[in-house]
Design a protein around this motif. Structure first.
Motif, mmCIF file in Angstrom:
data_model
loop_
_atom_site.group_PDB
_atom_site.id
_atom_site.type_symbol
_atom_site.label_atom_id
_atom_site.label_comp_id
_atom_site.label_asym_id
_atom_site.label_seq_id
_atom_site.Cartn_x
_atom_site.Cartn_y
_atom_site.Cartn_z
ATOM 1 N N CYS A 1 4.801 6.622 -3.846
ATOM 2 C CA CYS A 1 3.679 7.700 -4.801
ATOM 3 C C CYS A 1 2.626 6.828 -5.197
ATOM 4 C CB CYS A 1 4.647 7.884 -6.074
ATOM 5 S SG CYS A 1 6.009 8.988 -5.885
ATOM 6 N N LYS A 2 1.453 6.948 -4.299
ATOM 7 C CA LYS A 2 0.445 6.194 -4.239
ATOM 8 C C LYS A 2 -0.730 7.042 -5.076
ATOM 9 C CE LYS A 2 0.953 3.232 -0.210
ATOM 10 N NZ LYS A 2 0.195 2.630 0.884
ATOM 11 N N VAL A 3 -1.230 6.014 -5.990
ATOM 12 C CA VAL A 3 -2.450 6.544 -6.870
ATOM 13 C C VAL A 3 -3.502 5.306 -6.618
ATOM 14 C CG1 VAL A 3 -1.061 7.998 -8.097
ATOM 15 C CG2 VAL A 3 -1.567 5.444 -8.743
ATOM 16 N N SER A 4 -4.601 5.547 -7.174
ATOM 17 C CA SER A 4 -5.812 4.636 -7.096
ATOM 18 C C SER A 4 -6.034 3.882 -8.560
ATOM 19 C CB SER A 4 -7.029 5.430 -6.814
ATOM 20 O OG SER A 4 -7.489 6.321 -7.516
ATOM 21 N N GLU A 5 -5.325 4.167 -9.596
ATOM 22 C CA GLU A 5 -5.656 3.556 -10.882
ATOM 23 C C GLU A 5 -4.352 2.812 -11.043
ATOM 24 O OE1 GLU A 5 -8.258 3.647 -12.408
ATOM 25 O OE2 GLU A 5 -9.452 5.057 -11.011
ATOM 26 N N VAL A 6 -4.640 1.500 -11.571
ATOM 27 C CA VAL A 6 -3.535 0.333 -11.625
ATOM 28 C C VAL A 6 -2.684 0.943 -12.674
ATOM 29 C CG1 VAL A 6 -3.033 -1.784 -12.838
ATOM 30 C CG2 VAL A 6 -5.175 -1.388 -11.216
ATOM 31 N N GLN A 7 -3.066 1.433 -13.833
ATOM 32 C CA GLN A 7 -2.175 1.700 -15.114
ATOM 33 C C GLN A 7 -0.919 3.164 -14.563
ATOM 34 O OE1 GLN A 7 -1.127 0.014 -17.544
ATOM 35 N NE2 GLN A 7 -2.857 -1.666 -17.265
ATOM 36 N N ASP A 8 -1.952 4.055 -13.843
ATOM 37 C CA ASP A 8 -0.993 4.915 -13.251
ATOM 38 C C ASP A 8 0.024 4.541 -12.179
ATOM 39 O OD1 ASP A 8 -2.485 7.065 -14.583
ATOM 40 O OD2 ASP A 8 -4.083 7.179 -13.149
ATOM 41 N N LEU A 9 -0.542 3.684 -11.287
ATOM 42 C CA LEU A 9 0.615 3.035 -10.500
ATOM 43 C C LEU A 9 1.818 2.463 -11.109
ATOM 44 C CD1 LEU A 9 0.570 3.133 -7.153
ATOM 45 C CD2 LEU A 9 0.647 0.525 -7.606
ATOM 46 N N ILE A 10 1.541 1.669 -11.894
ATOM 47 C CA ILE A 10 2.623 0.855 -12.876
ATOM 48 C C ILE A 10 3.524 2.179 -13.368
ATOM 49 C CG2 ILE A 10 3.148 -0.408 -14.617
ATOM 50 C CD1 ILE A 10 0.239 -2.110 -13.858
ATOM 51 N N ALA A 11 2.950 3.070 -14.131
ATOM 52 C CA ALA A 11 3.778 3.948 -14.843
ATOM 53 C C ALA A 11 4.631 4.908 -13.753
ATOM 54 C CB ALA A 11 2.684 4.895 -15.656
ATOM 55 N N VAL A 12 3.893 5.215 -12.721
ATOM 56 C CA VAL A 12 4.635 6.014 -11.789
ATOM 57 C C VAL A 12 5.732 5.373 -11.132
ATOM 58 C CG1 VAL A 12 4.678 7.004 -9.630
ATOM 59 C CG2 VAL A 12 2.973 7.864 -11.239
ATOM 60 N N TYR A 13 5.750 4.309 -10.813
ATOM 61 C CA TYR A 13 6.616 3.410 -9.964
ATOM 62 C C TYR A 13 7.708 2.962 -11.147
ATOM 63 C CZ TYR A 13 5.067 3.418 -5.181
ATOM 64 O OH TYR A 13 4.628 3.821 -4.018
ATOM 65 N N ARG A 14 7.451 2.669 -12.217
ATOM 66 C CA ARG A 14 8.533 2.499 -13.130
ATOM 67 C C ARG A 14 9.477 3.493 -13.359
ATOM 68 N NH1 ARG A 14 4.785 -0.667 -17.837
ATOM 69 N NH2 ARG A 14 5.158 -2.776 -17.162
ATOM 70 N N SER B 1 -13.502 -8.122 -3.871
ATOM 71 C CA SER B 1 -12.945 -8.607 -4.782
ATOM 72 C C SER B 1 -12.200 -7.330 -5.762
ATOM 73 C CB SER B 1 -13.745 -9.502 -5.611
ATOM 74 O OG SER B 1 -14.881 -8.651 -6.153
ATOM 75 N N LYS B 2 -13.135 -6.526 -5.897
ATOM 76 C CA LYS B 2 -12.639 -5.214 -6.724
ATOM 77 C C LYS B 2 -11.205 -4.605 -5.913
ATOM 78 C CE LYS B 2 -11.847 -0.849 -7.719
ATOM 79 N NZ LYS B 2 -10.864 0.131 -6.993
ATOM 80 N N GLY B 3 -11.125 -4.569 -4.713
ATOM 81 C CA GLY B 3 -9.965 -3.880 -4.025
ATOM 82 C C GLY B 3 -8.793 -4.991 -4.300
ATOM 83 N N ILE B 4 -9.156 -6.190 -4.193
ATOM 84 C CA ILE B 4 -8.064 -7.394 -4.126
ATOM 85 C C ILE B 4 -7.554 -7.517 -5.563
ATOM 86 C CG2 ILE B 4 -7.753 -9.820 -3.978
ATOM 87 C CD1 ILE B 4 -9.785 -9.960 -1.763
ATOM 88 N N VAL B 5 -8.393 -7.614 -6.532
ATOM 89 C CA VAL B 5 -7.864 -7.637 -7.876
ATOM 90 C C VAL B 5 -7.354 -6.481 -8.145
ATOM 91 C CG1 VAL B 5 -8.866 -7.883 -10.411
ATOM 92 C CG2 VAL B 5 -9.749 -9.032 -8.649
ATOM 93 N N ALA B 6 -7.700 -5.275 -8.172
ATOM 94 C CA ALA B 6 -7.039 -3.995 -8.686
ATOM 95 C C ALA B 6 -5.655 -4.092 -7.943
ATOM 96 C CB ALA B 6 -7.754 -2.974 -8.240
ATOM 97 N N SER B 7 -5.496 -4.206 -6.727
ATOM 98 C CA SER B 7 -4.096 -4.606 -5.900
ATOM 99 C C SER B 7 -3.065 -5.363 -6.442
ATOM 100 C CB SER B 7 -4.355 -4.557 -4.596
ATOM 101 O OG SER B 7 -4.886 -3.189 -3.885
ATOM 102 N N THR B 8 -3.710 -6.458 -6.803
ATOM 103 C CA THR B 8 -3.041 -7.862 -7.162
ATOM 104 C C THR B 8 -2.584 -7.191 -8.698
ATOM 105 O OG1 THR B 8 -4.122 -9.279 -6.098
ATOM 106 C CG2 THR B 8 -2.960 -9.946 -7.750
ATOM 107 N N ALA B 9 -3.372 -6.704 -9.441
ATOM 108 C CA ALA B 9 -2.753 -6.473 -10.893
ATOM 109 C C ALA B 9 -1.919 -5.321 -10.999
ATOM 110 C CB ALA B 9 -4.362 -5.918 -11.530
ATOM 111 N N ALA B 10 -2.050 -4.195 -10.053
ATOM 112 C CA ALA B 10 -0.863 -3.470 -9.893
ATOM 113 C C ALA B 10 0.401 -3.911 -9.763
ATOM 114 C CB ALA B 10 -1.539 -2.218 -9.406
ATOM 115 N N LEU B 11 0.292 -4.463 -8.438
ATOM 116 C CA LEU B 11 1.449 -4.833 -7.568
ATOM 117 C C LEU B 11 2.273 -6.028 -8.199
ATOM 118 C CD1 LEU B 11 0.489 -2.811 -5.773
ATOM 119 C CD2 LEU B 11 1.173 -4.497 -3.854
ATOM 120 N N ALA B 12 1.628 -6.932 -8.868
ATOM 121 C CA ALA B 12 2.226 -8.121 -9.367
ATOM 122 C C ALA B 12 3.077 -7.616 -10.591
ATOM 123 C CB ALA B 12 1.003 -8.991 -9.956
ATOM 124 N N VAL B 13 2.670 -6.851 -11.534
ATOM 125 C CA VAL B 13 3.354 -6.115 -12.434
ATOM 126 C C VAL B 13 4.657 -5.716 -12.102
ATOM 127 C CG1 VAL B 13 3.469 -4.438 -14.165
ATOM 128 C CG2 VAL B 13 1.378 -5.793 -14.184
#
Length: 423
Positions: free
Chosen positions: A215-228, A249-261
């Motif tokens: 379930c892919k989205v483009s915002e970090v907090q949305d992705l975390i909430a959906v997958y939880r 760096s934007k793509g790397i940081v955003a992806s890392t922030a979401a996936l790491a959680v």
């Protein structure tokens, strides 16, 4: 943070070609080509590059008859090169026709990616439930997966969500005494679309352990909430990725922030970092970023890690920066060879430090390290191996000599595959 601290979410084991997802298997790195799949040479070349970089699954676009006809030829060429990376077919609006009209394509792929919002499902639900799915694109694609014994990723995207489902859920929400906000309902619609589509695939005969969800989205907090939420509601293997993450760096940081959680919470069985490459840039960057996320979290090891200081007023010379960059590039270039030849080399750590403050101490804590002279320090670079100082390098060839020492250490330290003695 060690992997032993992270308790992985239980998930079904799904076989994709020779690669296992879920069920405690290592988290798999995957990527996607950006070539025209109909261009057999270009696509084969990029798939091979991605596989050499460490992509364990590679997805290719299958959107036209020409692309579908090219897939078995791409598979044949990869096999002739000794590259057995499983290929995933990315289907959307016309996948049902392509899988039907090009059976060799259907056979050559290891997994089909189906987006239920774009697959063009027949809306006559009564007819489908009555057992007449012959005109329904989703049913046709699932039937192909069953016929050829393939796994399926049901991949729902924020930007292509089934609007009839969204409207229905919005209407139901509006009738509640305390309606939820639009974003929360949309998240729920994503999850419902994925789970309902998976349930329907099983009703059509696809095995439970042949299904992967995303379930892919483009915002970090949305992705975390959906997958939880998704992780709590099913035991399907989950594909993680922040869609349309962006460039640099934007793509790397955003992806890392979401996936790491999510990874820290044990959620995720395969990951893809969706980076927009620089013009002419290598597609392999997204593979390297995925590997480094998993490795820095202690979840997997792919290549020796380089520890390097950031530099300060003590390190006005750029020598240590150039050496750190050179060593990191050398380690990655050697990994395809070392991976085939040695066991355990991917867990090696190398330190390239810039001055006497932390240099010797950090170097001693790694497998092999060098402490370069900072500003005003004696022009000498002590080298430490497994915590012991072994040599001091001087002169203009420090980089070359240290690279040679690293290569000799690898050959001496690590066990050759299929051999019982160290060399």
């Amino acid at each position: 943070m060690g992997a032993s601290i992270i308790k992985r979410r239980p998930a079904q084991r799904v076989l994709v070609g020779r690669v296992m997802l879920g069920g405690g298997a290592p988290i798999v790195v995957q990527s996607m080509t950006n070539t025209d799949t109909a261009d057999v040479e270009a696509t084969t070349r990029q798939v091979h590059e991605l596989a050499e970089a460490g992509s364990e699954l590679v997805r290719i676009t299958v959107n036209t008859p020409e692309a579908a006809a090219a897939v078995p030829r791409i598979r044949e060429r990869l096999d002739s090169m000794g590259c057995d990376v499983p290929l995933i077919g990315d289907f959307h609006y016309n996948g049902h026709r392509l899988l039907t009209e090009f059976p060799d394509c259907a056979k050559a792929l290891a997994k089909y990616r189906i987006n239920p919002g774009n697959v063009g499902r027949n809306r006559q639900s009564e007819k489908l439930l009555a057992g007449h799915p012959e005109d329904d694109p989703f049913s046709i694609m699932i039937a192909a997966a069953i016929r050829y014994d393939k796994s399926v990723r049901i991949g729902v995207n924020w930007g292509s969500l089934d609007q009839s489902l969204v409207v229905r859920m919005m209407d139901e929400n509006s009738r509640q005494a305390e309606p939820k906000d639009v974003r929360e309902v949309t998240r729920a619609a994503l999850i419902a679309s994925a789970l309902q589509s998976a349930q329907r695939a099983e009703q059509l005969g696809l095995a439970h352990n042949r299904i992967v969800l995303s379930c892919k989205v483009s915002e970090v907090q949305d992705l975390i909430a959906v997958y939880r939420t998704l992780a709590m509601q099913c035991d399907y293997a989950l594909h993680l990725g922040l869609t349309e993450a962006g460039m640099g760096s934007k793509g790397i940081v955003a992806s890392t922030a979401a996936l790491a959680v999510l990874l820290q919470e044990g959620i995720g069985d395969t990951i893809r970092i969706s980076l927009t490459p620089e013009p002419g840039g290598s597609r392999t960057q997204e593979v390297v970023v995925a590997q480094e996320i998993l490795q820095t979290m202690g979840l997997r090891a792919f290549a020796p890690m380089v520890v390097a200081c950031p530099g300060c007023g003590r390190t006005t010379s750029i020598l240590f920066q150039e050496l750190a960059q050179s060593i990191q590039a050398h380690l990655r270039s050697q990994m395809p060879v070392w991976r085939e030849r040695y066991d355990g080399v991917e867990e090696m750590t190398v330190a390239v430090m810039g001055c006497v403050v932390n240099g010797p101490g950090e170097s001693k804590l790694t497998n092999i390290g060098i402490s370069l002279p900072g500003t005003g320090e004696s022009p000498a670079a002590p080298v430490y191996i497994d915590g012991e100082k072994v040599v001091t390098l001087r002169g203009d060839n420090i980089a070359t000599e240290f690279t040679r020492i690293v290569d000799e250490y690898v050959a001496r330290k690590y066990v050759r595959r299929n051999e019982s003695e160290k060399v």
